[in-house]
Design a protein around this motif. Structure first.
Motif, PDB file in Angstrom:
ATOM      1  N   VAL A 196      -1.314   8.300  -5.321  1.00 37.05           N
ATOM      2  CA  VAL A 196      -1.364   7.615  -4.033  1.00 37.05           C
ATOM      3  C   VAL A 196      -0.845   6.191  -4.200  1.00 37.05           C
ATOM      4  N   ILE A 197       0.117   5.819  -3.367  1.00 36.86           N
ATOM      5  CA  ILE A 197       0.621   4.444  -3.292  1.00 36.86           C
ATOM      6  C   ILE A 197       0.328   3.935  -1.889  1.00 36.86           C
ATOM      7  N   CYS A 198      -0.401   2.835  -1.783  1.00 36.83           N
ATOM      8  CA  CYS A 198      -0.718   2.235  -0.492  1.00 36.83           C
ATOM      9  C   CYS A 198       0.163   1.011  -0.282  1.00 36.83           C
ATOM     10  N   ALA A 199       0.772   0.909   0.885  1.00 36.75           N
ATOM     11  CA  ALA A 199       1.703  -0.190   1.162  1.00 36.75           C
ATOM     12  C   ALA A 199       1.450  -0.742   2.558  1.00 36.75           C
ATOM     13  N   TYR A 200       1.761  -2.033   2.736  1.00 37.86           N
ATOM     14  CA  TYR A 200       1.501  -2.652   4.035  1.00 37.86           C
ATOM     15  C   TYR A 200       2.657  -3.517   4.537  1.00 37.86           C
ATOM     16  N   THR A 201       3.644  -3.847   3.670  1.00 36.78           N
ATOM     17  CA  THR A 201       4.701  -4.761   4.077  1.00 36.78           C
ATOM     18  C   THR A 201       6.058  -4.292   3.574  1.00 36.78           C
ATOM     19  N   GLU A 202       7.080  -4.508   4.401  1.00 31.66           N
ATOM     20  CA  GLU A 202       8.437  -4.175   3.997  1.00 31.66           C
ATOM     21  C   GLU A 202       8.981  -5.155   2.958  1.00 31.66           C
ATOM     22  N   ASP A 203       8.300  -6.278   2.767  1.00 31.89           N
ATOM     23  CA  ASP A 203       8.738  -7.252   1.766  1.00 31.89           C
ATOM     24  C   ASP A 203       8.770  -6.646   0.369  1.00 31.89           C
ATOM     25  N   ARG A 204       7.977  -5.613   0.144  1.00 29.29           N
ATOM     26  CA  ARG A 204       7.901  -4.978  -1.173  1.00 29.29           C
ATOM     27  C   ARG A 204       8.668  -3.663  -1.230  1.00 29.29           C
TER      28      ARG A 204
ATOM     29  N   SER B 275      11.644  -2.567  -2.115  1.00 30.38           N
ATOM     30  CA  SER B 275      12.365  -2.149  -3.323  1.00 30.38           C
ATOM     31  C   SER B 275      11.395  -1.731  -4.423  1.00 30.38           C
ATOM     32  N   THR B 276      10.272  -2.435  -4.541  1.00 37.13           N
ATOM     33  CA  THR B 276       9.295  -2.066  -5.565  1.00 37.13           C
ATOM     34  C   THR B 276       8.560  -0.797  -5.187  1.00 37.13           C
ATOM     35  N   ILE B 277       8.299  -0.597  -3.911  1.00 38.20           N
ATOM     36  CA  ILE B 277       7.681   0.658  -3.469  1.00 38.20           C
ATOM     37  C   ILE B 277       8.535   1.845  -3.894  1.00 38.20           C
TER      38      ILE B 277
ATOM     39  N   ALA C  93      -4.738   9.487  -8.602  1.00 41.25           N
ATOM     40  CA  ALA C  93      -4.285   8.303  -9.329  1.00 41.25           C
ATOM     41  C   ALA C  93      -3.683   7.319  -8.338  1.00 41.25           C
ATOM     42  N   PHE C  94      -4.027   6.049  -8.488  1.00 41.13           N
ATOM     43  CA  PHE C  94      -3.555   5.005  -7.579  1.00 41.13           C
ATOM     44  C   PHE C  94      -2.616   4.064  -8.311  1.00 41.13           C
ATOM     45  N   LEU C  95      -1.474   3.792  -7.688  1.00 44.95           N
ATOM     46  CA  LEU C  95      -0.491   2.844  -8.204  1.00 44.95           C
ATOM     47  C   LEU C  95      -0.216   1.832  -7.110  1.00 44.95           C
ATOM     48  N   ASP C  96      -0.300   0.539  -7.438  1.00 44.56           N
ATOM     49  CA  ASP C  96      -0.066  -0.494  -6.431  1.00 44.56           C
ATOM     50  C   ASP C  96       1.373  -0.467  -5.929  1.00 44.56           C
ATOM     51  N   ASP C  97       1.572  -1.028  -4.744  1.00 49.61           N
ATOM     52  CA  ASP C  97       2.909  -1.030  -4.141  1.00 49.61           C
ATOM     53  C   ASP C  97       3.821  -2.082  -4.744  1.00 49.61           C
ATOM     54  N   ASP C  98       3.299  -2.908  -5.677  1.00 45.25           N
ATOM     55  CA  ASP C  98       4.147  -3.865  -6.383  1.00 45.25           C
ATOM     56  C   ASP C  98       4.119  -3.614  -7.886  1.00 45.25           C
ATOM     57  N   ALA C  99       3.944  -2.340  -8.256  1.00 42.15           N
ATOM     58  CA  ALA C  99       3.875  -1.965  -9.672  1.00 42.15           C
ATOM     59  C   ALA C  99       4.827  -0.817  -9.966  1.00 42.15           C
ATOM     60  N   VAL C 100       5.343  -0.797 -11.188  1.00 44.82           N
ATOM     61  CA  VAL C 100       6.222   0.273 -11.668  1.00 44.82           C
ATOM     62  C   VAL C 100       5.617   0.822 -12.949  1.00 44.82           C
ATOM     63  N   ALA C 101       5.441   2.133 -13.007  1.00 44.45           N
ATOM     64  CA  ALA C 101       4.728   2.764 -14.116  1.00 44.45           C
ATOM     65  C   ALA C 101       5.636   3.032 -15.307  1.00 44.45           C
ATOM     66  N   ASP C 102       5.044   2.936 -16.509  1.00 45.64           N
ATOM     67  CA  ASP C 102       5.724   3.368 -17.726  1.00 45.64           C
ATOM     68  C   ASP C 102       5.874   4.892 -17.721  1.00 45.64           C
ATOM     69  N   THR C 103       6.743   5.382 -18.580  1.00 41.81           N
ATOM     70  CA  THR C 103       7.037   6.816 -18.604  1.00 41.81           C
ATOM     71  C   THR C 103       5.793   7.665 -18.843  1.00 41.81           C
ATOM     72  N   SER C 104       4.923   7.240 -19.743  1.00 49.02           N
ATOM     73  CA  SER C 104       3.759   8.046 -20.110  1.00 49.02           C
ATOM     74  C   SER C 104       2.500   7.667 -19.332  1.00 49.02           C
ATOM     75  N   TRP C 105       2.647   6.850 -18.308  1.00 51.64           N
ATOM     76  CA  TRP C 105       1.510   6.336 -17.537  1.00 51.64           C
ATOM     77  C   TRP C 105       0.521   7.422 -17.136  1.00 51.64           C
ATOM     78  N   LEU C 106       0.996   8.392 -16.378  1.00 46.28           N
ATOM     79  CA  LEU C 106       0.099   9.403 -15.816  1.00 46.28           C
ATOM     80  C   LEU C 106      -0.421  10.358 -16.889  1.00 46.28           C
TER      81      LEU C 106
ATOM     82  N   HIS D  30       3.463  -4.962 -13.393  1.00 49.13           N
ATOM     83  CA  HIS D  30       3.042  -5.484 -12.096  1.00 49.13           C
ATOM     84  C   HIS D  30       3.905  -6.681 -11.725  1.00 49.13           C
ATOM     85  N   GLU D  31       4.721  -6.556 -10.716  1.00 53.78           N
ATOM     86  CA  GLU D  31       5.637  -7.620 -10.336  1.00 53.78           C
ATOM     87  C   GLU D  31       4.883  -8.729  -9.606  1.00 53.78           C
ATOM     88  N   VAL D  32       5.041  -9.952 -10.073  1.00 58.24           N
ATOM     89  CA  VAL D  32       4.305 -11.098  -9.543  1.00 58.24           C
ATOM     90  C   VAL D  32       5.220 -11.909  -8.635  1.00 58.24           C
ATOM     91  N   ALA D  33       4.834 -12.050  -7.381  1.00 58.16           N
ATOM     92  CA  ALA D  33       5.624 -12.855  -6.442  1.00 58.16           C
ATOM     93  C   ALA D  33       5.575 -14.322  -6.844  1.00 58.16           C
TER      94      ALA D  33
END
Length: 328
Positions: free
Chosen positions: A7-15, A17-19, A86-99, A227-230
């Motif tokens: 599950v990825i939860c998102a609220y803004t179009e600003d993110r 590309s990361t979504i 499993a939850f992944l933030d809308d400003d995060a990108v997972a490593d290959t073996s994450w899940l 985790h991408e930091v604005a």
């Protein structure tokens, strides 16, 4: 192997590309989930864009509950068909073996939740208010004492798979039955839009283990996300606001679950980690780093006291789900 919903939860179009990159990383790793769910938190334009982009590759739904991250997560849980969510933030990108590394821990039936680590991806370099034992100019430097401010793994957390009180929301998974039996994420807690509150995953983990003393929550640091930091989070203003909000969040958890449960991990963190960090920064001549540790601790404490003095009974967390829904 249990079935898994991401599950990825998102609220803004600003993110946006990361979504997209985060969703690709979630399904393209060494273990593919059984389904990908993207929950849009009360943003119709983003919902329509996500529906067009993902098509049949993901289930895209709107948050049907209270506005905010907790409501969006509960919507994802309600829609999910997997045994593990499993939850992944809308400003995060997972490593290959994450899940794969998260799910491997569920071979033990007493394990009800597994979370991983998060590395900050700074826009330029690590800002001075986020000190680290490594070089601030080294993007691969280890975690610092206050990396939790930007939702990342912080110094003092276990460095190998260990049982913990709670997980970080950026990178976590839970048995769906455990979430529902406990009543779901407390929608009176957590982030709404850009308001930097939190604590809903901490409170849920406490609630789950309080109801079942045999239940175990595991931190598996090898399961990692970036985790991408604005840029806006690399300022003193954001740092202090987020620390204050953390104090408020901890006060809310204390009202719901008691101060002992709410602060058990934090006491050890203050006594064992922060004092050493402040001395290290002073000895290295990094005065801003030392000031950040002292100020961060102080303003978090102010937020906690302010939250404890606020009105509101907070006798029990609101139950979103009934246990019978776990069989749905």
């Amino acid at each position: 192997m249990p079935t898994v919903s991401v599950v990825i939860c998102a609220y803004t179009e600003d993110r946006w590309s990361t979504i997209v990159r985060g969703a690709s990383s979630a399904v393209g790793g060494s273990l593919a989930p059984d389904e990908l769910i993207v929950v849009i938190d009360h943003n119709r334009a983003l919902f329509e864009r996500a529906k067009r982009h993902f098509g049949d590759a993901a289930t895209v739904v709107e948050n049907s509950r209270r506005r905010g991250l907790s409501g969006a997560r509960n919507t994802g849980v309600e829609v999910a068909r997997g045994e593990i969510v499993a939850f992944l933030d809308d400003d995060a990108v997972a490593d290959t073996s994450w899940l794969e590394l998260l799910v491997a821990q569920y071979v033990d039936d007493t394990v009800v939740a597994v979370g991983g680590s998060a590395r900050p991806a700074w826009p330029v370099s690590r800002p001075p208010m986020y000190p680290t034992p490594g070089s601030a100019l080294d993007p691969t430097a280890g975690p610092g004492e206050f990396d939790w401010v930007v939702g990342c793994t912080y110094l003092g957390q276990p460095t190998s798979a260990s049982e913990v009180r709670n997980l970080m929301g950026c990178n976590m998974s839970l048995r769906r039955t455990a979430i529902i039996t406990a009543g779901g994420f407390g929608e009176e807690l957590g982030r709404v839009g850009r308001i930097p509150l939190g604590g809903e995953e901490t409170e849920l983990c406490i609630r789950i283990t309080a109801a079942d003393p045999q239940a175990r929550v595991i931190f598996e640091p090898s399961s990692a996300v970036r985790h991408e930091v604005a840029a806006a989070r690399g300022t003193w203003g954001y740092f202090l606001r987020r620390c204050y909000a953390e104090g408020l969040s901890k006060a809310s958890i204390a009202r719901l679950q008691g101060a002992t449960a709410a602060l058990s991990t934090e006491r050890d963190y203050v006594l064992r980690v922060l004092g050493r960090g402040a001395l290290r920064e002073l000895r290295a001549g990094r005065l801003q780093g030392a000031a950040a540790i002292v100020a961060g601790l102080g303003i978090t404490g102010v937020g906690y006291v302010r939250g404890r003095l606020a009105r509101g009974t907070g006798a029990s967390a609101h139950r979103v789900f009934e246990p019978t829904a776990a069989q749905a």
